[in-house]
Design a protein around this motif. Structure first.
Motif, short mmCIF file in Angstrom:
data_model
loop_
_atom_site.label_atom_id
_atom_site.label_comp_id
_atom_site.label_asym_id
_atom_site.label_seq_id
_atom_site.Cartn_x
_atom_site.Cartn_y
_atom_site.Cartn_z
N GLN A 267 -72.51 -4.75 -45.42
CA GLN A 267 -71.40 -4.49 -44.50
C GLN A 267 -71.24 -2.98 -44.37
O GLN A 267 -71.39 -2.25 -45.36
CB GLN A 267 -70.12 -5.12 -45.02
N LEU A 268 -70.93 -2.51 -43.16
CA LEU A 268 -70.72 -1.09 -42.94
C LEU A 268 -69.23 -0.81 -42.89
O LEU A 268 -68.43 -1.69 -42.60
CB LEU A 268 -71.39 -0.66 -41.64
N PRO A 274 -75.34 -0.42 -35.50
CA PRO A 274 -76.58 0.37 -35.44
C PRO A 274 -77.64 -0.34 -34.63
O PRO A 274 -77.67 -1.57 -34.57
CB PRO A 274 -76.99 0.48 -36.91
N GLU A 275 -78.51 0.41 -34.00
CA GLU A 275 -79.61 -0.19 -33.26
C GLU A 275 -80.63 -0.77 -34.22
O GLU A 275 -80.75 -0.33 -35.38
CB GLU A 275 -80.28 0.88 -32.37
N LEU A 276 -81.36 -1.78 -33.75
CA LEU A 276 -82.43 -2.34 -34.58
C LEU A 276 -83.45 -1.25 -34.88
O LEU A 276 -83.83 -0.47 -34.00
CB LEU A 276 -83.10 -3.51 -33.87
N SER A 278 -82.79 1.17 -37.00
CA SER A 278 -82.09 2.36 -37.51
C SER A 278 -82.38 2.55 -38.99
O SER A 278 -82.42 1.60 -39.78
CB SER A 278 -80.58 2.20 -37.32
N ASP A 279 -82.58 3.81 -39.38
CA ASP A 279 -82.90 4.13 -40.76
C ASP A 279 -81.68 4.01 -41.67
O ASP A 279 -80.57 4.42 -41.29
CB ASP A 279 -83.43 5.56 -40.87
N ILE A 280 -81.89 3.47 -42.85
CA ILE A 280 -80.90 3.52 -43.93
C ILE A 280 -81.35 4.61 -44.89
O ILE A 280 -82.51 4.62 -45.33
CB ILE A 280 -80.79 2.17 -44.64
N VAL A 281 -80.46 5.54 -45.18
CA VAL A 281 -80.85 6.70 -45.99
C VAL A 281 -79.99 6.77 -47.25
O VAL A 281 -78.86 6.29 -47.29
CB VAL A 281 -80.69 8.01 -45.18
N ASP A 282 -80.57 7.39 -48.27
CA ASP A 282 -79.84 7.59 -49.51
C ASP A 282 -79.11 8.94 -49.49
O ASP A 282 -79.07 9.61 -48.45
CB ASP A 282 -80.77 7.46 -50.72
N GLN A 283 -78.58 9.32 -50.62
CA GLN A 283 -77.77 10.54 -50.69
C GLN A 283 -78.59 11.80 -50.36
O GLN A 283 -78.05 12.80 -49.89
CB GLN A 283 -77.15 10.66 -52.08
N ALA A 284 -79.89 11.72 -50.59
CA ALA A 284 -80.77 12.86 -50.31
C ALA A 284 -81.37 12.78 -48.90
O ALA A 284 -82.29 13.52 -48.59
CB ALA A 284 -81.87 12.94 -51.34
N GLU A 285 -80.84 11.86 -48.08
CA GLU A 285 -81.32 11.65 -46.70
C GLU A 285 -82.74 11.09 -46.66
O GLU A 285 -83.41 11.19 -45.63
CB GLU A 285 -81.25 12.94 -45.88
N LYS A 286 -83.18 10.50 -47.76
CA LYS A 286 -84.47 9.84 -47.78
C LYS A 286 -84.33 8.43 -47.20
O LYS A 286 -83.41 7.70 -47.55
CB LYS A 286 -85.01 9.76 -49.21
N VAL A 287 -85.27 8.05 -46.32
CA VAL A 287 -85.24 6.73 -45.71
C VAL A 287 -85.65 5.68 -46.74
O VAL A 287 -86.75 5.76 -47.32
CB VAL A 287 -86.16 6.66 -44.48
N GLY A 321 -74.34 6.98 -39.75
CA GLY A 321 -73.14 7.69 -40.17
C GLY A 321 -72.12 6.86 -40.90
O GLY A 321 -71.02 7.33 -41.21
N GLN A 322 -72.44 5.61 -41.22
CA GLN A 322 -71.50 4.71 -41.88
C GLN A 322 -71.99 4.35 -43.28
O GLN A 322 -73.19 4.16 -43.49
CB GLN A 322 -71.32 3.43 -41.05
N ARG A 323 -71.03 4.21 -44.18
CA ARG A 323 -71.37 3.83 -45.55
C ARG A 323 -71.83 2.38 -45.59
O ARG A 323 -71.28 1.51 -44.92
CB ARG A 323 -70.16 4.02 -46.46
N VAL A 324 -72.83 2.11 -46.42
CA VAL A 324 -73.41 0.77 -46.57
C VAL A 324 -72.90 0.14 -47.86
O VAL A 324 -73.06 0.72 -48.94
CB VAL A 324 -74.95 0.84 -46.59
N LYS A 325 -72.30 -1.03 -47.73
CA LYS A 325 -71.87 -1.80 -48.90
C LYS A 325 -72.74 -3.04 -49.00
O LYS A 325 -72.69 -3.92 -48.14
CB LYS A 325 -70.40 -2.21 -48.77
N LEU A 326 -73.56 -3.12 -50.03
CA LEU A 326 -74.45 -4.26 -50.19
C LEU A 326 -73.66 -5.51 -50.55
O LEU A 326 -72.73 -5.46 -51.37
CB LEU A 326 -75.50 -3.97 -51.26
N LEU A 327 -74.03 -6.63 -49.95
CA LEU A 327 -73.38 -7.91 -50.19
C LEU A 327 -74.37 -8.89 -50.82
O LEU A 327 -75.59 -8.74 -50.69
CB LEU A 327 -72.84 -8.49 -48.88
N LYS A 328 -73.84 -9.91 -51.45
CA LYS A 328 -74.68 -10.90 -52.11
C LYS A 328 -75.30 -11.84 -51.09
O LYS A 328 -74.64 -12.29 -50.14
CB LYS A 328 -73.85 -11.71 -53.12
N LEU A 329 -76.56 -12.15 -51.27
CA LEU A 329 -77.22 -13.16 -50.45
C LEU A 329 -76.78 -14.55 -50.89
O LEU A 329 -76.49 -14.77 -52.07
CB LEU A 329 -78.74 -13.05 -50.56
#
Length: 346
Positions: A267-268, A274-276, A278-287, A321-329
């Motif tokens: 969840q964002l 986001p467009e299909l 779209s990159d998800i990046v970590d704190q160091a901007e690594k994809v 530009g939005q924070r990613v919160k991982l959810l349970k499958l």
């Protein structure tokens, strides 16, 4: 674009989306019962004396399991194991199979498979004359039973005949899909509206996301191994059948544990879709991943499915530009054999 939807009173946004004036459609699907034209999905039929033998050499499904009751998930791959499309597989009649998938991949898969079908007594047909309608909510099963005079089948099973099929899909709310001749769809739609509210197909797509179910789109054609969308955890790969195109790579990735990316649900912290791709990046901007599905939920927040690195601790993540919160499958990440699904009826 399917013409049968012009009589429904909705607004076509593009080839893949339709919307209605119904307020808070995602919330309504939780609290009530809704129906939706599934215009983002399409149908490809394969028929002929050699249809089963032909598909056995191309699909990840064990074709004998598609018996007119069990309707397994499957995928079609390149020789390198990359997916060209994934689908639900139905047996309509002896020598007649039907595959439901993202509509943007129907033509390209048909073109790919025709190269091999030339050596068999098998023909492929893109079924633009069929309509797909989804029913979601508390009374979806009762609605389907009344309007189709059919007992709703178990998840990933089918009911009906050669003209109309009823399918049950997983999700946070009960939901069923009907496949029927497009010419019959407007009249059926009116009867459904006597007991349900119309909503756009984004609601169905949201339920797919919440079910951890990713349908490949043209944005990721020929890019992902089946395991990267958890296809073996959903029963979409038979590891007990013989060879099919891409089988060696898919099996090696499974038995050697070489899958470095997996499907995750998240969840964002905002309402920007986001467009299909779209990159998800970590704190160091690594994809570390990319988006493969996105819809707004009942709280107007974006929910996504993404293919992500399997590294355990990736730290804070962002997309668009939005924070990613991982959810349970809603399922365990372990192999689920379709043979088991077919035997248990669950």
């Amino acid at each position: 674009m399917t013409e049968w939807t012009t009589a429904l009173g909705g607004q076509r946004l593009d080839d893949e989306r339709i919307t209605f004036d119904t307020a808070e459609p995602a919330r309504l699907a939780i609290e009530s019962t809704v129906v939706s034209p599934l215009v983002h999905l399409g149908v490809l039929d394969v028929s002929g004396a050699d249809a089963e033998r032909f598909l056995q050499g191309q699909a990840s499904a064990q074709m004998t399991l598609a018996d007119g009751d069990f309707a397994p998930l499957t995928t079609f791959c390149t020789p390198k194991g990359r997916m060209l499309a994934n689908a639900q597989l139905l047996r309509i009649a002896p020598g007649h199979f039907r595959m439901i998938m993202h509509r943007g991949l129907v033509e390209s898969l048909a073109e790919h498979l025709r190269k091999f079908a030339a050596f068999y007594k098998a023909e492929l047909e893109v079924r633009d004359d069929l309509a797909l309608i989804g029913m979601i909510g508390h009374d979806a099963e009762a609605l389907a039973e009344v309007r189709f005079d059919l007992l709703p089948p178990a998840v990933w099973h089918q009911a009906g005949d050669a003209e109309t099929q009823l399918l049950t899909h997983p999700g946070p709310q009960p939901r069923l899909m009907a496949c029927l001749p497009a010419e019959q769809a407007p009249a059926l739609w009116e009867r459904l509206l006597a007991q349900a509210e119309p909503v756009g197909n984004s609601v169905w797509r949201l339920q797919d996301i919440q079910a951890g179910l990713a349908w490949l789109t043209p944005a990721h054609r020929d890019a992902l191994l089946p395991q990267m969308i958890n296809w073996e955890a959903l029963g979409g790969i038979s590891f007990k059948k013989g060879c099919y195109t891409g089988q060696e790579v898919v099996a090696r990735a499974h038995f050697r544990g070489q899958v470095k990316k997996r499907l995750v649900r998240a969840q964002l912290d905002g309402g920007l879709l986001p467009e299909l791709g779209s990159d998800i990046v970590d704190q160091a901007e690594k994809v570390v991943g990319e988006v493969i599905a996105a819809e707004l939920d009942a709280y107007d927040e974006a929910e996504i499915l993404a293919v992500m690195s399997t590294k355990e601790d990736l730290g804070p993540l962002r997309v668009a530009g939005q924070r990613v919160k991982l959810l349970k499958l809603p399922y365990p990440l372990e192999r689920l054999d379709p043979e088991q699904l077919a035997a248990t009826g669950q």
